[in-house]
Scaffold this motif. Structure first.
Motif, PDB file in Angstrom:
ATOM      1  N   TYR A   1       0.833  -1.201   0.000  1.00 44.42           N
ATOM      2  CA  TYR A   1       0.000   0.000   0.000  1.00 44.42           C
ATOM      3  C   TYR A   1       0.871   1.257   0.000  1.00 44.42           C
ATOM      4  N   LEU A   2       1.886   1.239   0.857  1.00 45.28           N
ATOM      5  CA  LEU A   2       2.763   2.409   0.969  1.00 45.28           C
ATOM      6  C   LEU A   2       3.526   2.660  -0.323  1.00 45.28           C
ATOM      7  N   ARG A   3       4.010   1.597  -0.950  1.00 46.70           N
ATOM      8  CA  ARG A   3       4.738   1.758  -2.217  1.00 46.70           C
ATOM      9  C   ARG A   3       3.820   2.302  -3.322  1.00 46.70           C
ATOM     10  N   THR A   4       2.609   1.786  -3.379  1.00 45.55           N
ATOM     11  CA  THR A   4       1.647   2.272  -4.370  1.00 45.55           C
ATOM     12  C   THR A   4       1.328   3.742  -4.127  1.00 45.55           C
ATOM     13  N   TYR A   5       1.065   4.093  -2.881  1.00 45.21           N
ATOM     14  CA  TYR A   5       0.726   5.474  -2.562  1.00 45.21           C
ATOM     15  C   TYR A   5       1.916   6.403  -2.785  1.00 45.21           C
ATOM     16  N   ARG A   6       3.111   5.924  -2.480  1.00 45.75           N
ATOM     17  CA  ARG A   6       4.294   6.745  -2.708  1.00 45.75           C
ATOM     18  C   ARG A   6       4.452   7.053  -4.197  1.00 45.75           C
ATOM     19  N   ALA A   7       4.234   6.068  -5.041  1.00 43.63           N
ATOM     20  CA  ALA A   7       4.313   6.284  -6.487  1.00 43.63           C
ATOM     21  C   ALA A   7       3.255   7.297  -6.935  1.00 43.63           C
ATOM     22  N   MET A   8       2.076   7.242  -6.337  1.00 43.15           N
ATOM     23  CA  MET A   8       1.031   8.205  -6.658  1.00 43.15           C
ATOM     24  C   MET A   8       1.441   9.623  -6.266  1.00 43.15           C
ATOM     25  N   VAL A   9       2.007   9.761  -5.069  1.00 47.35           N
ATOM     26  CA  VAL A   9       2.449  11.083  -4.594  1.00 47.35           C
ATOM     27  C   VAL A   9       3.595  11.584  -5.459  1.00 47.35           C
ATOM     28  N   GLU A  10       4.531  10.699  -5.772  1.00 45.00           N
ATOM     29  CA  GLU A  10       5.684  11.074  -6.614  1.00 45.00           C
ATOM     30  C   GLU A  10       5.214  11.605  -7.972  1.00 45.00           C
ATOM     31  N   ALA A  11       4.209  10.970  -8.547  1.00 43.77           N
ATOM     32  CA  ALA A  11       3.707  11.366  -9.865  1.00 43.77           C
ATOM     33  C   ALA A  11       2.799  12.599  -9.812  1.00 43.77           C
ATOM     34  N   PHE A  12       2.311  12.939  -8.627  1.00 43.98           N
ATOM     35  CA  PHE A  12       1.367  14.039  -8.478  1.00 43.98           C
ATOM     36  C   PHE A  12       2.075  15.388  -8.565  1.00 43.98           C
ATOM     37  N   ASP A  13       1.465  16.321  -9.274  1.00 44.43           N
ATOM     38  CA  ASP A  13       2.006  17.679  -9.392  1.00 44.43           C
ATOM     39  C   ASP A  13       1.091  18.641  -8.651  1.00 44.43           C
ATOM     40  N   PRO A  14       1.489  19.106  -7.458  1.00 41.30           N
ATOM     41  CA  PRO A  14       0.647  20.031  -6.696  1.00 41.30           C
ATOM     42  C   PRO A  14       0.350  21.333  -7.441  1.00 41.30           C
ATOM     43  N   GLU A  15       1.182  21.683  -8.411  1.00 42.12           N
ATOM     44  CA  GLU A  15       0.967  22.908  -9.193  1.00 42.12           C
ATOM     45  C   GLU A  15      -0.331  22.838  -9.987  1.00 42.12           C
ATOM     46  N   THR A  16      -0.754  21.651 -10.365  1.00 37.15           N
ATOM     47  CA  THR A  16      -1.972  21.501 -11.173  1.00 37.15           C
ATOM     48  C   THR A  16      -3.213  21.320 -10.313  1.00 37.15           C
ATOM     49  N   ALA A  17      -3.050  21.247  -9.009  1.00 35.17           N
ATOM     50  CA  ALA A  17      -4.169  20.976  -8.117  1.00 35.17           C
ATOM     51  C   ALA A  17      -4.938  22.231  -7.732  1.00 35.17           C
ATOM     52  N   GLY A  18      -4.408  23.388  -8.021  1.00 37.91           N
ATOM     53  CA  GLY A  18      -4.975  24.650  -7.554  1.00 37.91           C
ATOM     54  C   GLY A  18      -6.466  24.807  -7.751  1.00 37.91           C
ATOM     55  N   ALA A  19      -6.987  24.468  -8.911  1.00 38.18           N
ATOM     56  CA  ALA A  19      -8.408  24.675  -9.183  1.00 38.18           C
ATOM     57  C   ALA A  19      -9.291  23.744  -8.359  1.00 38.18           C
ATOM     58  N   GLU A  20      -8.756  22.615  -7.917  1.00 37.23           N
ATOM     59  CA  GLU A  20      -9.566  21.643  -7.177  1.00 37.23           C
ATOM     60  C   GLU A  20      -9.338  21.729  -5.670  1.00 37.23           C
ATOM     61  N   THR A  21      -8.444  22.602  -5.238  1.00 38.79           N
ATOM     62  CA  THR A  21      -8.074  22.665  -3.831  1.00 38.79           C
ATOM     63  C   THR A  21      -9.230  23.152  -2.976  1.00 38.79           C
ATOM     64  N   VAL A  22      -9.484  22.446  -1.889  1.00 30.40           N
ATOM     65  CA  VAL A  22     -10.467  22.871  -0.914  1.00 30.40           C
ATOM     66  C   VAL A  22      -9.841  22.743   0.463  1.00 30.40           C
ATOM     67  N   VAL A  23     -10.187  23.653   1.349  1.00 25.27           N
ATOM     68  CA  VAL A  23      -9.717  23.562   2.730  1.00 25.27           C
ATOM     69  C   VAL A  23     -10.815  22.897   3.520  1.00 25.27           C
ATOM     70  N   ARG A  24     -10.507  21.813   4.178  1.00 31.97           N
ATOM     71  CA  ARG A  24     -11.477  21.029   4.910  1.00 31.97           C
ATOM     72  C   ARG A  24     -11.840  21.714   6.223  1.00 31.97           C
ATOM     73  N   THR A  25     -13.066  21.624   6.610  1.00 25.96           N
ATOM     74  CA  THR A  25     -13.518  22.082   7.915  1.00 25.96           C
ATOM     75  C   THR A  25     -14.134  20.897   8.629  1.00 25.96           C
ATOM     76  N   ALA A  26     -14.399  21.055   9.909  1.00 21.34           N
ATOM     77  CA  ALA A  26     -14.919  19.948  10.698  1.00 21.34           C
ATOM     78  C   ALA A  26     -16.230  19.414  10.130  1.00 21.34           C
ATOM     79  N   GLY A  27     -17.022  20.259   9.509  1.00 24.17           N
ATOM     80  CA  GLY A  27     -18.301  19.813   8.978  1.00 24.17           C
ATOM     81  C   GLY A  27     -18.219  19.272   7.567  1.00 24.17           C
TER      82      GLY A  27
END
Length: 181
Positions: free
Chosen positions: A108-134
């Protein structure tokens, strides 16, 4: 099934038991490395993956949902932190303290690490949400960061959401025989 999503359709889908193991080993690692506000916010997100509180089959999040930061430097630092957490977990950090052998955790950790490695946070901006308790999804806000430590298990606690860490809510005693609190 619980799903942790990356980019380009990549995802890690796990059973309830697999998710519990995944969260346990990540909490051990994130607790050892957290030093900055983003680290503690990510730790809080991990505590919200506790199925003993949130319910079975309803946890998971997408990398694109996270608030990676406002600048390229902040986003790179956040991604680096998450990769360091995964590397520490892969080194079996404190696994000897678990009351079970974590089946499939390394895969699981190796799979998730590969996902994080491939992920570009620069492209996430439009989908970014800040979570709240609700809400559900993204990263908890700065006022919801996991700053407290469970003294019984020496990991970051789920405060301010509820008292207890993922091991307390799972009924794991610091010694044996029941809940630590």
């Amino acid at each position: 099934m619980n799903t942790f999503r990356g980019s380009d359709g990549r995802h890690l889908e796990m059973t309830n038991g697999g998710t519990a193991v995944f969260v346990d080993v990540l909490v051990l690692a994130v607790s050892a490395l957290a030093r900055e506000p983003w680290h503690f916010r990510f730790a809080a997100l991990l505590t919200l993956q506790d199925q003993n509180v949130m319910g079975r089959g309803v946890v998971g999040f997408g990398l694109a949902e996270l608030d990676w930061g406002d600048t390229q430097q902040e986003r790179a630092a956040a991604k680096d932190f998450l990769l360091r957490v995964l590397d520490l977990a892969l080194s079996r950090h404190r696994w000897d303290e678990l009351t079970y052998e974590p089946p499939r955790a390394e895969g699981y950790l190796r799979t998730y690490r590969a996902m994080v490695e491939a992920f570009d946070p620069e492209t996430a901006g439009a989908e970014t949400v800040v979570r709240t308790a609700g809400g559900r999804g993204g990263l908890p806000g700065p006022d919801e960061a996991a700053m407290a430590s469970c003294t019984a298990h020496r990991v970051l606690d789920a405060l301010p959401f509820w008292e207890g860490c993922v091991f307390c809510t799972g009924g794991v005693s610091a010694t044996s025989g029941g809940p630590a609190r």
